[in-house]
Design a protein around this motif. Structure first.
Motif, short mmCIF file in Angstrom:
data_model
loop_
_atom_site.label_atom_id
_atom_site.label_comp_id
_atom_site.label_asym_id
_atom_site.label_seq_id
_atom_site.Cartn_x
_atom_site.Cartn_y
_atom_site.Cartn_z
N THR A 24 0.83 -1.20 0.00
CA THR A 24 0.00 0.00 0.00
C THR A 24 0.86 1.25 0.00
O THR A 24 0.60 2.21 -0.75
CB THR A 24 -0.92 0.00 1.23
OG1 THR A 24 -1.73 -1.19 1.21
CG2 THR A 24 -1.82 1.21 1.23
N ILE A 25 1.90 1.26 0.83
CA ILE A 25 2.79 2.43 0.91
C ILE A 25 3.51 2.63 -0.42
O ILE A 25 3.62 3.76 -0.92
CB ILE A 25 3.80 2.25 2.06
CG1 ILE A 25 3.06 2.25 3.40
CG2 ILE A 25 4.85 3.35 2.03
CD1 ILE A 25 3.94 1.90 4.58
N SER A 26 4.01 1.54 -0.98
CA SER A 26 4.72 1.63 -2.27
C SER A 26 3.81 2.17 -3.35
O SER A 26 4.20 3.04 -4.15
CB SER A 26 5.25 0.25 -2.65
OG SER A 26 5.83 0.28 -3.94
N MET A 27 2.57 1.67 -3.39
CA MET A 27 1.62 2.13 -4.39
C MET A 27 1.28 3.60 -4.18
O MET A 27 1.18 4.38 -5.14
CB MET A 27 0.35 1.29 -4.31
CG MET A 27 -0.70 1.65 -5.35
SD MET A 27 -2.30 0.98 -4.93
CE MET A 27 -2.64 1.90 -3.43
N ALA A 35 -8.36 -4.73 -0.08
CA ALA A 35 -8.86 -4.14 1.17
C ALA A 35 -7.77 -3.33 1.87
O ALA A 35 -8.04 -2.25 2.42
CB ALA A 35 -9.37 -5.25 2.10
N HIS A 36 -6.53 -3.83 1.83
CA HIS A 36 -5.42 -3.08 2.43
C HIS A 36 -5.21 -1.75 1.69
O HIS A 36 -4.94 -0.72 2.30
CB HIS A 36 -4.13 -3.90 2.38
CG HIS A 36 -4.03 -4.92 3.46
ND1 HIS A 36 -4.30 -6.25 3.25
CD2 HIS A 36 -3.71 -4.81 4.78
CE1 HIS A 36 -4.14 -6.92 4.39
NE2 HIS A 36 -3.78 -6.07 5.33
N ASN A 37 -5.33 -1.79 0.38
CA ASN A 37 -5.10 -0.58 -0.42
C ASN A 37 -6.19 0.47 -0.21
O ASN A 37 -5.97 1.66 -0.48
CB ASN A 37 -5.02 -0.94 -1.90
CG ASN A 37 -3.76 -1.72 -2.23
OD1 ASN A 37 -2.76 -1.63 -1.51
ND2 ASN A 37 -3.79 -2.49 -3.30
N LEU A 38 -7.35 0.05 0.27
CA LEU A 38 -8.42 1.01 0.54
C LEU A 38 -8.06 1.97 1.67
O LEU A 38 -8.70 3.01 1.82
CB LEU A 38 -9.72 0.28 0.87
CG LEU A 38 -10.41 -0.43 -0.31
CD1 LEU A 38 -11.68 -1.11 0.17
CD2 LEU A 38 -10.72 0.55 -1.44
N VAL A 39 -7.04 1.62 2.44
CA VAL A 39 -6.56 2.53 3.48
C VAL A 39 -6.08 3.83 2.84
O VAL A 39 -6.37 4.94 3.33
CB VAL A 39 -5.43 1.88 4.30
CG1 VAL A 39 -4.82 2.88 5.28
CG2 VAL A 39 -5.95 0.65 5.04
N VAL A 40 -5.36 3.71 1.73
CA VAL A 40 -4.87 4.88 1.01
C VAL A 40 -6.05 5.68 0.45
O VAL A 40 -6.04 6.91 0.46
CB VAL A 40 -3.92 4.47 -0.13
CG1 VAL A 40 -3.40 5.69 -0.87
CG2 VAL A 40 -2.77 3.66 0.42
#
Length: 284
Positions: free
Chosen positions: A58-61, A138-143
């Motif tokens: 997620t951070i990398s994206m 789901a993890h990427n939805l944090v961003v």
């Protein structure tokens, strides 16, 4: 001896039945505890001893999206609050699409040991793959949530269309992974080809460039060429999810194209599953 020889064709024909193909899918679905656990273990194993775990993806994206958002906002003269959310949501959706394609090509090859020794339907491994990609999504939805705080979007009840749109994306991701996975077990040159194809499609799909800007360009040549992007089916898959997530109204043509491809794709995949399901364990 003659009875054995005579029975062989019947055995082969029996393995190529629609009933067994659908039974494979239904039995695998009933084994949700198995592929759900395996999918979760895949993530834990990949990020074992990592403090942030899958949030590294997620951070990398997010870092990549921010950098490209600033770059393309300057190149196209778009406001950052418009360009950055467009790219960020595009990255989130594309990560799921690209993961289903690239990892789908290796879904059976990478699980050769389990396929040979675990008495389970072959589609269990596809369920496992899709479940893992859903967890990453789901993890990427944090961003996405952070983005909404910094760059609020005009969300409404219509934005809930993103939920069935993503469900449709999952349904398509399943048949793509299953189809490509079966073919890749027979033709081992296909996985690197699919990886290269996904990289090419990334640049051909409006992820970092805004399709409407080119379509509405005052330059007729650019506008006419931009319409060719409609021939890219991944544009429609991307748009049915991204538009509601950005508070935009959906385009009917995107849904029509996606639904048509869904029906055709599943029809082809079921034929392949019916004919070659039993051979996967030998090909791997």
């Amino acid at each position: 001896m003659s009875s054995v020889v005579a029975g062989t064709p019947r055995t082969l024909n029996t393995s190529r039945s629609w009933g067994l193909a659908f039974d494979d899918l239904s039995r695998a679905w009933r084994q949700r505890q198995l592929w759900g656990h395996l999918g979760w273990q895949d993530i834990k194993q990949r990020y074992r001893r990592s403090v942030l775990g899958p949030l590294w993806i997620t951070i990398s994206m997010a870092v990549t999206a921010i950098a490209l958002g600033i770059l393309y906002a300057g190149l196209f003269g778009n406001p950052l609050e418009e360009q950055l959310p467009y790219i960020l949501v595009g990255f989130i959706v594309w990560a799921f699409i690209g993961g289903c394609i690239t990892e789908g090509s290796m879904v059976f090859i990478s699980n050769a040991g389990l396929i040979k020794h675990l008495p389970a339907p072959v589609s269990v491994h596809v369920y496992r793959l899709i479940w893992r990609q859903m967890l990453f999504f789901a993890h990427n939805l944090v961003v996405y949530a952070v983005m909404l705080v910094i760059f609020p979007q005009p969300l409404s009840l219509g934005s809930l269309v993103a939920v069935p749109a993503f469900a449709l994306l999952v349904v398509n991701g399943f048949w793509v992974a299953l189809l490509v996975g079966i073919v890749s077990t027979r033709f081992r040159d296909l996985p690197p080809v699919m990886q290269s194809l996904v990289q090419l499609l990334f640049f051909m799909t409006p992820i970092v460039w805004i399709y409407e800007d080119l379509l509405n360009s005052t330059n007729e040549t650019i506008a006419s060429r931009a319409r060719l992007a409609e021939l890219n089916p991944l544009l429609h898959y991307l748009e049915i999810v991204r538009r509601p997530m950005l508070g935009q109204s959906f385009e009917l043509r995107n849904w029509v194209v996606v639904l048509a491809i869904t029906v055709a794709g599943w029809a082809l995949t079921l034929v392949v599953l019916r004919n070659y399901r039993a051979r996967v364990s030998y090909w791997v």
